[in-house]
Design a protein around this motif. Structure first.
Motif, mmCIF file in Angstrom:
data_model
loop_
_atom_site.group_PDB
_atom_site.id
_atom_site.type_symbol
_atom_site.label_atom_id
_atom_site.label_comp_id
_atom_site.label_asym_id
_atom_site.label_seq_id
_atom_site.Cartn_x
_atom_site.Cartn_y
_atom_site.Cartn_z
ATOM 1 N N GLY A 84 32.153 36.596 44.586
ATOM 2 C CA GLY A 84 33.013 36.852 43.430
ATOM 3 C C GLY A 84 32.433 37.981 42.596
ATOM 4 N N PRO A 105 33.115 39.594 36.094
ATOM 5 C CA PRO A 105 32.005 39.851 35.174
ATOM 6 C C PRO A 105 30.766 39.031 35.516
ATOM 7 N N ALA A 106 30.959 37.757 35.839
ATOM 8 C CA ALA A 106 29.823 36.881 36.119
ATOM 9 C C ALA A 106 29.081 37.326 37.366
ATOM 10 N N GLY A 158 39.097 40.665 46.456
ATOM 11 C CA GLY A 158 39.978 41.673 45.858
ATOM 12 C C GLY A 158 39.697 43.059 46.436
ATOM 13 N N GLY A 191 35.610 43.581 39.770
ATOM 14 C CA GLY A 191 36.100 43.412 38.406
ATOM 15 C C GLY A 191 36.725 42.051 38.160
ATOM 16 N N ARG A 199 36.066 37.962 52.375
ATOM 17 C CA ARG A 199 36.139 36.601 51.877
ATOM 18 C C ARG A 199 35.104 35.719 52.529
ATOM 19 N N GLY A 213 35.292 32.228 39.715
ATOM 20 C CA GLY A 213 36.279 32.327 38.652
ATOM 21 C C GLY A 213 37.177 31.122 38.470
ATOM 22 N N ARG A 229 41.463 29.515 38.095
ATOM 23 C CA ARG A 229 42.840 29.568 38.588
ATOM 24 C C ARG A 229 43.771 29.220 37.450
ATOM 25 N N SER A 266 47.266 38.722 25.899
ATOM 26 C CA SER A 266 46.804 39.908 26.614
ATOM 27 C C SER A 266 47.862 40.346 27.620
ATOM 28 N N GLY A 312 29.990 31.710 35.391
ATOM 29 C CA GLY A 312 31.321 32.128 34.959
ATOM 30 C C GLY A 312 32.312 30.974 34.965
ATOM 31 N N ASP A 333 35.041 36.274 29.421
ATOM 32 C CA ASP A 333 34.240 37.226 30.180
ATOM 33 C C ASP A 333 32.851 37.450 29.599
HETATM 34 C C1 LIG Z 1 45.095 34.959 37.046
HETATM 35 C C2 LIG Z 1 44.070 35.209 35.954
HETATM 36 C C3 LIG Z 1 44.237 36.253 35.039
HETATM 37 C C4 LIG Z 1 43.309 36.459 34.002
HETATM 38 N N1 LIG Z 1 43.496 37.463 33.139
HETATM 39 C C5 LIG Z 1 42.656 37.585 32.083
HETATM 40 C C6 LIG Z 1 42.857 38.550 31.078
HETATM 41 O O1 LIG Z 1 43.801 39.331 31.161
HETATM 42 N N2 LIG Z 1 42.036 38.574 30.046
HETATM 43 C C7 LIG Z 1 40.976 37.715 29.929
HETATM 44 O O2 LIG Z 1 40.241 37.775 28.958
HETATM 45 N N3 LIG Z 1 40.725 36.804 30.887
HETATM 46 C C8 LIG Z 1 41.547 36.714 31.931
HETATM 47 N N4 LIG Z 1 41.316 35.788 32.842
HETATM 48 C C9 LIG Z 1 40.122 34.992 32.647
HETATM 49 C C10 LIG Z 1 38.931 35.705 33.317
HETATM 50 O O3 LIG Z 1 38.875 35.321 34.681
HETATM 51 C C11 LIG Z 1 37.606 35.337 32.775
HETATM 52 O O4 LIG Z 1 37.587 35.436 31.430
HETATM 53 C C12 LIG Z 1 36.493 36.180 33.365
HETATM 54 O O5 LIG Z 1 36.972 37.185 34.186
HETATM 55 C C13 LIG Z 1 35.579 35.263 34.142
HETATM 56 O O6 LIG Z 1 34.778 35.946 35.064
HETATM 57 P P1 LIG Z 1 34.384 35.299 36.411
HETATM 58 O O7 LIG Z 1 33.452 36.277 37.020
HETATM 59 O O8 LIG Z 1 33.880 33.909 36.235
HETATM 60 O O9 LIG Z 1 35.706 35.117 37.311
HETATM 61 P P2 LIG Z 1 36.748 36.169 37.897
HETATM 62 O O10 LIG Z 1 36.867 37.367 37.072
HETATM 63 O O11 LIG Z 1 37.973 35.380 38.168
HETATM 64 O O12 LIG Z 1 36.113 36.602 39.317
HETATM 65 C C14 LIG Z 1 36.097 35.800 40.471
HETATM 66 C C15 LIG Z 1 36.157 36.693 41.681
HETATM 67 O O13 LIG Z 1 35.817 35.908 42.821
HETATM 68 C C16 LIG Z 1 36.599 36.328 43.911
HETATM 69 N N5 LIG Z 1 36.617 35.213 44.871
HETATM 70 C C17 LIG Z 1 37.029 33.926 44.683
HETATM 71 N N6 LIG Z 1 36.873 33.205 45.832
HETATM 72 C C18 LIG Z 1 36.327 34.054 46.751
HETATM 73 C C19 LIG Z 1 35.910 33.903 48.131
HETATM 74 N N7 LIG Z 1 36.009 32.721 48.798
HETATM 75 N N8 LIG Z 1 35.397 34.986 48.786
HETATM 76 C C20 LIG Z 1 35.289 36.182 48.122
HETATM 77 N N9 LIG Z 1 35.655 36.379 46.813
HETATM 78 C C21 LIG Z 1 36.163 35.328 46.148
HETATM 79 C C22 LIG Z 1 37.948 36.671 43.301
HETATM 80 O O14 LIG Z 1 38.642 37.604 44.103
HETATM 81 C C23 LIG Z 1 37.544 37.265 41.931
HETATM 82 O O15 LIG Z 1 37.449 38.668 42.022
HETATM 83 C C24 LIG Z 1 42.189 35.609 33.886
HETATM 84 C C25 LIG Z 1 42.010 34.593 34.835
HETATM 85 C C26 LIG Z 1 42.938 34.370 35.847
HETATM 86 C C27 LIG Z 1 42.729 33.250 36.838
#
Ligand SMILES: Cc1cc2nc3c(=O)[nH]c(=O)nc-3n(C[C@H](O)[C@H](O)[C@H](O)COP(=O)(O)OP(=O)(O)OC[C@H]3O[C@@H](n4cnc5c(N)ncnc54)[C@H](O)[C@@H]3O)c2cc1C
Ligand SMILES: Cc1cc2nc3c(=O)[nH]c(=O)nc-3n(C[C@H](O)[C@H](O)[C@H](O)COP(=O)(O)OP(=O)(O)OC[C@H]3O[C@@H](n4cnc5c(N)ncnc54)[C@H](O)[C@@H]3O)c2cc1C
Lengths: 424, 377
Positions: A13, A16-17, A38, A42, A77, A108, A110, A156, A285, A293
């Motif tokens: 993933g 940000p995290a 993706g 990002g 993936r 992340g 869902r 947003s 994350g 984020d």
């Molecule tokens: C649909 C959606 C839209 C969002 N839009 C916003 C927004 O506009 N503004 C905001 O402040 N917050 C938004 N968020 C919240 C945002 O995700 C968090 O605030 C922040 O990005 C958390 O970071 P993260 O790294 O934990 O997760 P994420 O940013 O969700 O990153 C997780 C990543 O892991 C990848 N991943 C998951 N499973 C697998 C796998 N099996 N193999 C490979 N890669 C994988 C995904 O493709 C994704 O890129 C949104 C969340 C969702 C679900």
């Protein structure tokens, strides 16, 4: 022949995290593989086509990962893991096995949907899904859009719709005005969040924003034509081309479950250094609880240091204080935007609960266990394996998460087979 | 408790559910217990192939009779039970696999089961996605498939409608003469007791010769028409027969949804339900060898389940001597779905003293058998 490769740390993933975790580990001399399904790094929040258009925090984090020597692979993936040390990764159709000493889960969150009549009509989509469509170039100029749901994402996405020329008819937030005021007071104390909130509200300033408001029924003959909303106790109908819905976000715990990590209250359980219950596995994350984020970046920093053996750095007072503050914010998010009873009662017996398998509400009994609903009524048996209906069922019936069984994300049988151990 | 039921049935898998219906139809009062919910055990993990098998004359007699009973049962079951008479196509890689098949056709015919040899050209007409170069096939058109947990649910509903008292989520911890003990500490009086607890039956009757034999299954996305009949390689017979070592065979089932259910594997590893990726790989290789297009299907999920296996590969159906009025209905290994209706009839006949529809003696639980360790070795 399938290849077996090695990386000291594998991060799944690149939101940000994950970006922060990968950078912190690589800066400490570890070889790091960062995998994301993706097309570009990002995650959800920084989904983009042009890196230059991203906020500076995002650009800085991406540059940091590059400079630290993180090996980033996009469009790839994780599909299976026989153990935390043996990961099976689908590199755009080619399966490789990766041996590693440390796994950092950063998968992340869902979207959560609470079913209501008409929610499966074409034209109704998740708010996050709509945002992704917009970033992918969906033309919305002069189309009428209603957004109804809960949580900061609403605003947003409303801003993004307005920027793309869409006409936002209404932004309905189901939470009450009082709860939202308490939330706003907390946000006022955080300059970054305040700035973000103001910029979103400014971008969609012409759109009416209403609290105590939710979608009651979507109408349309084959495709969405209008939505009936309950606006502060009054029903009214609004004509629209798109309806964005979503009752907040829930952690994506699939990979944690596959690796047998303990899951508590729907999130992967972690200690102060983001370590899960399984040795060699960290989680950071949103998959450990939804909190935004900034907090995700802090957690990534902690786990990246810890996974690279720098426990002192990971435990630093400043990082730990920031982490605690993020967690508090997460709890506030959860309280403020929890689905309210009226919304949980919208579905009728005919409303679809599980989209993949076309299961209506009337086919299930809230007194069942999730496994019973699956075996008796096919709930969560389809292509998404409960990713969509699982969170709905948890909110509606208090059911625990579906069990996770390999593979993740429906690889082809041939691909997946080639990633399994063979006897020779 | 106000009333003591004539019969207490322990376990609402397909075997216990069918037995409860049979007893209730015979006019007996029934208490039915399941530790979780009807169909939650091996029944919820099974393929649901309704298949005539002829490893031994006794196996042929019981499978043929049960398949006949399924034909009667099927029209009265709800849609969700997904009963389709798709037939079984036994695929032969080598001509020698078809040696002796004429005798099998005769034996099947003696039980009213149609079967025929199919030459390669016709196999490919019926199943265009089967690999070329086979020696031919053995075609059993009357075999079918069902969705087992839905059938268990439907039968339990039927038993309840006939007056049976269904106790879901109640585990029986011990049985005593005319009494059962429940996990919640209470005791209930019982008349006759039928243990149909599948692989867990030995926990209630120590020494019962039943062991769990693990199997893997893989479900794909919807690919309607890719496969039309249930496809099994002849090698399956050897795989099912040898109790000791781990084995795999090509076994592909078309589901009503258009999905493929792919098996099968067999191993003796106790109750370790984890996925064995080496065996799974071999199992999928087997399937892809016979139907290469399997490689392009998408995999939704993999799971494991346990077959209740006995040392001589025949089920245990009948009276067990350790307690008065104690009856056993388990040990069906990979055939418990098929054999549930026949098993129910034999138990009902035994308890009511009516004549049995087929000779029950080959399945008598206290027959002489090799010991489990000899059978496994
Ligand atoms: C649909 C959606 C839209 C969002 N839009 C916003 C927004 O506009 N503004 C905001 O402040 N917050 C938004 N968020 C919240 C945002 O995700 C968090 O605030 C922040 O990005 C958390 O970071 P993260 O790294 O934990 O997760 P994420 O940013 O969700 O990153 C997780 C990543 O892991 C990848 N991943 C998951 N499973 C697998 C796998 N099996 N193999 C490979 N890669 C994988 C995904 O493709 C994704 O890129 C949104 C969340 C969702 C679900
Ligand atoms: C991978 C796989 C594929 C298979 N494919 C087929 C097939 O295609 N065709 C076929 O005919 N057969 C097939 N089988 C075999 C079939 O699943 C079993 O033979 C059959 O389900 C046995 O049914 P049962 O009712 O005896 O056991 P179960 O279904 O296991 O039922 C026993 C019930 O007893 C309950 N129970 C256990 N202990 C207690 C207790 N102490 N108190 C109360 N309740 C208790 C359990 O909760 C359970 O519901 C397959 C098996 C596997 C594993």
């Amino acid at each position: 022949m399938r290849r077996v490769r090695h990386a000291d740390v594998v991060v799944i993933g690149a939101g940000p995290a994950g970006l922060a975790a990968a950078s912190a580990a690589a800066e400490r001399g570890r070889s790091v593989l960062l995998v994301d399904q993706g097309l570009r790094p990002g995650g959800q929040i920084w989904r983009h086509r042009d890196e230059q258009a991203l906020p500076s925090a995002a650009r800085r984090l991406m540059a940091r990962a590059r400079n630290a020597g993180v090996k980033l692979v996009s469009g790839c993936r994780l599909v299976d893991a026989g153990s935390p040390n043996e990961l099976v990764i689908d590199f755009r159709g080619r399966i490789d096995r990766h041996q590693t000493d440390a796994v950092i889960i950063a998968t992340g969150a869902r979207e959560r949907f609470i079913p209501f009549p008409g929610w499966t009509l074409p034209g109704v989509t998740g708010i996050g899904g709509l945002q992704a469509l917009l970033k992918g170039g969906l033309p919305v100029a002069d189309t009428r859009i209603v957004l109804a749901g809960s949580g900061p994402l609403l605003l947003s996405v409303a801003a993004a719709v307005a920027q793309a020329g869409g006409r936002v008819q209404l932004v309905g937030e189901q939470a009450g005005a009082a709860a939202l005021r308490r939330f706003a007071i907390r946000v006022l104390r955080d300059p970054a969040k305040l700035r973000q909130a103001i910029s979103y509200r400014w971008a969609c300033r012409s759109a009416p924003f209403r609290t105590d408001t939710w979608a009651v029924r979507a109408h349309g003959d084959g495709r969405l034509q209008s939505v009936e909303v309950s606006e502060r106790g009054h029903l009214r109908s609004i004509r629209c081309d798109w309806l964005g819905i979503g009752s907040g976000l829930v952690p994506n715990t699939d990979l944690g479950q596959l690796l047998q990590c303990q899951v508590e209250h729907g999130a992967i359980a972690v200690d102060a250094l983001q370590a899960t219950s399984v040795a060699g596995v960290w989680a950071v994350g949103e998959c450990t609880g939804v909190k935004g984020d900034e907090a995700a970046t802090i957690e990534g920093e902690i786990a990246g240091r810890a996974a690279a053996g720098d426990a002192a750095g990971a435990g630093s007072t400043a990082l730990q204080a920031a982490r605690d503050s993020g967690r508090r914010f997460g709890r506030l998010l959860e309280e403020t935007f929890a689905p309210r009873p009226e919304v949980l009662a919208l579905a009728t017996p005919d409303t679809i609960l599980c989209r993949c398998e076309d299961v209506p509400m009337r086919s299930v009994d809230p007194g069942w266990t999730p496994r019973q609903a699956k075996l008796w009524a096919r709930v969560g048996m389809g292509v998404c394996q409960g990713a969509v209906c699982g969170p709905s069922c948890t909110a509606l019936f208090g059911w625990s998460a579906n069990t996770v069984r390999p593979p993740l994300g429906n690889p082809s049988c041939g691909e997946w087979k080639s990633g399994l151990d063979s006897a020779d | 408790m106000a009333r003591t039921a004539d019969v207490t049935v322990i376990g609402a898998g397909l075997v216990g559910a069918a037995t409860a219906v049979g007893l209730a139809e015979a006019g007996l009062s029934v208490d039915l217990y399941d530790a979780e919910f009807p169909g939650s055990g091996s029944t919820g993990a099974a393929m649901g192939h309704l298949i005539t098998m002829d490893d031994t004359p006794a196996q042929l007699a019981l499978t043929a009779y049960s398949c006949q009973r399924w034909r009667v049962l099927a029209p009265s079951l709800p849609e969700a039970c997904e009963i389709d008479y798709c037939g079984t196509l036994w695929l032969a890689s080598h001509p020698e696999e078809l040696v002796g098949v004429r005798d099998r056709i005769t034996a099947f015919a003696a039980h009213g089961v149609r079967a025929e040899v199919m030459e390669e050209r016709r196999v490919r007409e019926q199943e265009p996605n089967v690999c070329p170069g086979l020696a031919g096939a053995f075609w059993v058109p009357d075999d079918g498939v069902c969705y087992p947990p839905a059938v268990a649910r439907a039968l339990v509903d039927r038993a309840a409608a006939l007056g049976a008292a269904v106790h879901s989520g109640e585990r029986v911890t011990a049985i005593a003469p005319h009494e059962i003990h429940l996990a919640n500490g209470s005791r209930r009086p019982a008349g006759a007791i039928v243990v149909a607890a599948g692989v867990h039956s030995p926990e209630l009757i120590p020494g019962l010769p039943v062991v769990p034999r693990k199997g893997h299954l893989v479900i794909t996305d919807r690919q309607p028409g890719l496969v039309r009949s249930q496809l099994i390689e002849f090698g399956y017979l050897h795989s099912a027969h040898a109790l000791g070592s781990a084995s795999v065979a090509c076994n592909i089932q078309p589901r009503r949804t258009g999905q493929l259910l792919i098996g099968s594997s067999r191993e003796l590893v106790g109750f370790d339900g984890r996925i064995n990726r080496v065996l799974l790989n071999a199992m999928l290789e087997r399937a892809a060898k016979f139907v290469p297009a399997v490689n392009s299907t998408r995999v939704l999920r993999t799971w494991t389940g346990f077959r209740p296996a006995t040392p001589d590969k025949l089920p245990l159906i009948g009276r067990w001597p350790s307690l008065p009025d104690l009856w056993i209905a388990t040990g069906h290994e990979g055939l418990g779905i098929t054999l549930a209706p026949g098993t129910a009839d034999l138990i009902v006949a035994g308890i009511t003293g009516r004549p049995a529809p087929i000779d029950p003696s080959p399945y008598a639980p206290d027959r002489t058998m090799p010991t489990m360790t000899t059978a496994v070795a």
